[in-house]
Design a protein around this motif. Structure first.
Motif, short mmCIF file in Angstrom:
data_model
loop_
_atom_site.label_atom_id
_atom_site.label_comp_id
_atom_site.label_asym_id
_atom_site.label_seq_id
_atom_site.Cartn_x
_atom_site.Cartn_y
_atom_site.Cartn_z
N GLN A 24 -2.24 8.94 20.21
CA GLN A 24 -1.80 7.61 20.28
C GLN A 24 -2.47 6.52 19.51
N HIS A 25 -3.33 6.69 19.26
CA HIS A 25 -4.07 5.55 18.50
C HIS A 25 -3.30 5.24 17.33
N GLN A 26 -3.67 3.76 17.14
CA GLN A 26 -2.87 3.04 16.01
C GLN A 26 -3.64 3.16 14.64
N VAL A 27 -3.18 4.05 13.74
CA VAL A 27 -4.05 4.87 12.78
C VAL A 27 -3.56 4.27 11.47
N THR A 28 -4.39 3.47 10.60
CA THR A 28 -4.03 3.05 9.24
C THR A 28 -4.99 3.73 8.33
N VAL A 29 -4.34 4.31 7.45
CA VAL A 29 -5.19 5.27 6.42
C VAL A 29 -5.13 4.90 4.88
N PHE A 30 -6.25 5.31 4.34
CA PHE A 30 -6.30 5.18 2.83
C PHE A 30 -7.20 6.44 2.20
N ASP A 31 -6.51 6.68 0.93
CA ASP A 31 -7.10 7.58 0.34
C ASP A 31 -6.69 7.35 -1.03
N LEU A 32 -7.33 8.05 -2.25
CA LEU A 32 -6.93 7.78 -3.56
C LEU A 32 -5.87 8.52 -3.81
N MET A 33 -5.81 9.53 -3.21
CA MET A 33 -4.56 10.48 -3.71
C MET A 33 -3.16 10.33 -2.87
N PRO A 34 -2.03 9.85 -3.62
CA PRO A 34 -1.05 9.77 -2.90
C PRO A 34 -0.25 10.77 -2.27
N ASP A 35 -0.57 11.91 -2.48
CA ASP A 35 -0.08 13.06 -1.71
C ASP A 35 -0.65 13.18 -0.24
N LEU A 37 -1.73 10.62 1.24
CA LEU A 37 -1.17 9.34 2.15
C LEU A 37 0.17 9.64 2.56
N GLU A 38 1.06 10.30 1.94
CA GLU A 38 2.38 10.87 2.23
C GLU A 38 2.23 11.76 3.55
N THR A 39 1.18 12.55 3.38
CA THR A 39 1.22 13.59 4.52
C THR A 39 0.89 12.95 5.78
#
Ligand code: NAD
Length: 297
Positions: A24-35, A37-39
């Motif tokens: 239940q944390h509010q998680v914002t993510v970043f990676d160089l790989m679009p796949d 991010l989609e997951t």
């Protein structure tokens, strides 16, 4: 609920970030790989277009990146990107869970301290299975205040949380552990292959050694012989898991440290040359248990 920015969604970072969403944390993510991010978008995280965007409003920043140069690049900046340190509020807690060299930890921790930010190095053990199950071991370095603050977050991703000492101590613990793991995996591989060369069934031999004094983690949860353990990378064409490239990196860190600390590590050196040989064969992206391929006739 804590606002968390999670940067680096590879084999380990992705399941770790998913467990933070589940908690239940509010998680914002970043990676160089679009796949990747989609997951995480499908798992319920907010997706950012850059590391700088991900850390906006974050109370905690977690990084899970390949090596020291990536961690330095994200926090302090590189030719390609500005560092995120300048963008963070004073109270933000930084947790780097990558396995990296102590000099990089100290560079980031010192720069963070100058800006009034707390940081811990918090490398992990347990592999993808433990990252997915939320049962990782975290070995941390930093102040006890920062470690105390981190525990509520780390406990959503792991079950054993250790403070090994000041900045860098988590990384020292991790390099000792992974040097032992590399030696243990190579030893397990050569014992299994010798048994097979003598007509033994690798499953039967594994079962025997698991109930005998050769028992170890590689044999128990990560058998390197194909077909013995359905869930192990060996039964899935050595798809990682934990890449040969990463184990070779970790053994490089351990051997540098051994030279600097005047530690005698003959088996670590031998394990390093096996993993360098795998890399030279073009197997860097295979799982590290593929070291058994060097023992096949
Ligand atoms: P990985 O290569 O699968 O993932 C690394 C991720 O970082 C990739 O998705 C990559 O795109 C991303 N990345 C690289 N540079 C970036 C940047 N500038 N901004 C945003 N994202 C960036 O590696 P992994 O297996 O997840 O391992 C991560 C770390 O954890 C390594 O230091 C490794 O040694 C350690 N580790 C791995 C395991 C394991 O079993 N795989 C276990 C324990 C520790």
């Amino acid at each position: 609920m804590t606002a968390i920015a999670f940067i680096g969604l590879g084999n380990m970072g992705s399941p770790m970030a998913i467990n933070l969403v589940k908690a239940q944390h509010q998680v914002t993510v970043f990676d160089l790989m679009p796949d990747a991010l989609e997951t995480l978008r499908l798992a319920g995280a907010s997706v950012a277009a850059s590391a700088a965007e991900a850390v906006k409003g974050a109370e905690v920043v977690i990084t899970m990146l390949p090596a020291g140069k990536h961690v330095i690049g994200v926090y302090l900046g590189s030719n390609q990107q500005a560092g995120i340190l300048d963008l963070l509020d004073k109270n933000t807690l930084l947790i780097d869970s990558s396995t990296i060299d102590v000099a990089s930890v100290n560079a980031v921790a010192t720069a963070a301290k100058e800006k009034g930010l707390s940081m811990i190095d918090a490398p992990v053990s347990g592999g993808v299975a433990a990252a997915t199950a939320g049962t990782l071991t975290f070995m941390c370095g930093g102040s006890s205040d920062a470690f105390d603050r981190a525990q509520a977050i780390l406990s959503a991703m792991g079950k054993q949380l250790f403070l090994a000492g000041d900045h860098g101590a988590g990384q020292i613990a991790k390099m000792c552990n992974n040097m032992l793991l590399a030696i243990q995996m190579a030893g397990t591989a050569e014992a299994l292959q010798m048994g097979v060369n003598n007509g033994l069934d690798p499953s039967v031999l594994s079962e025997i050694m698991l109930k005998s004094s050769g028992r170890n983690w590689s044999l128990e949860v990560y058998n390197p012989y194909p077909g013995v353990m359905k869930t192990a990378p060996a039964s899935n064409d050595y798809k990682p898991g934990f890449m040969v490239d990463l184990m070779a990196k970790d053994l490089g860190l351990a051997m540098d440290n051994a030279a600097n600390s005047k530690s005698s590590t003959p088996l670590g050196l031998l394990a390093q040359s096996l993993y360098l040989q795998k890399q030279a064969m073009g197997d860097g992206k295979k799982d590290f248990s593929s070291v058994i391929e060097l023992m096949k006739a």
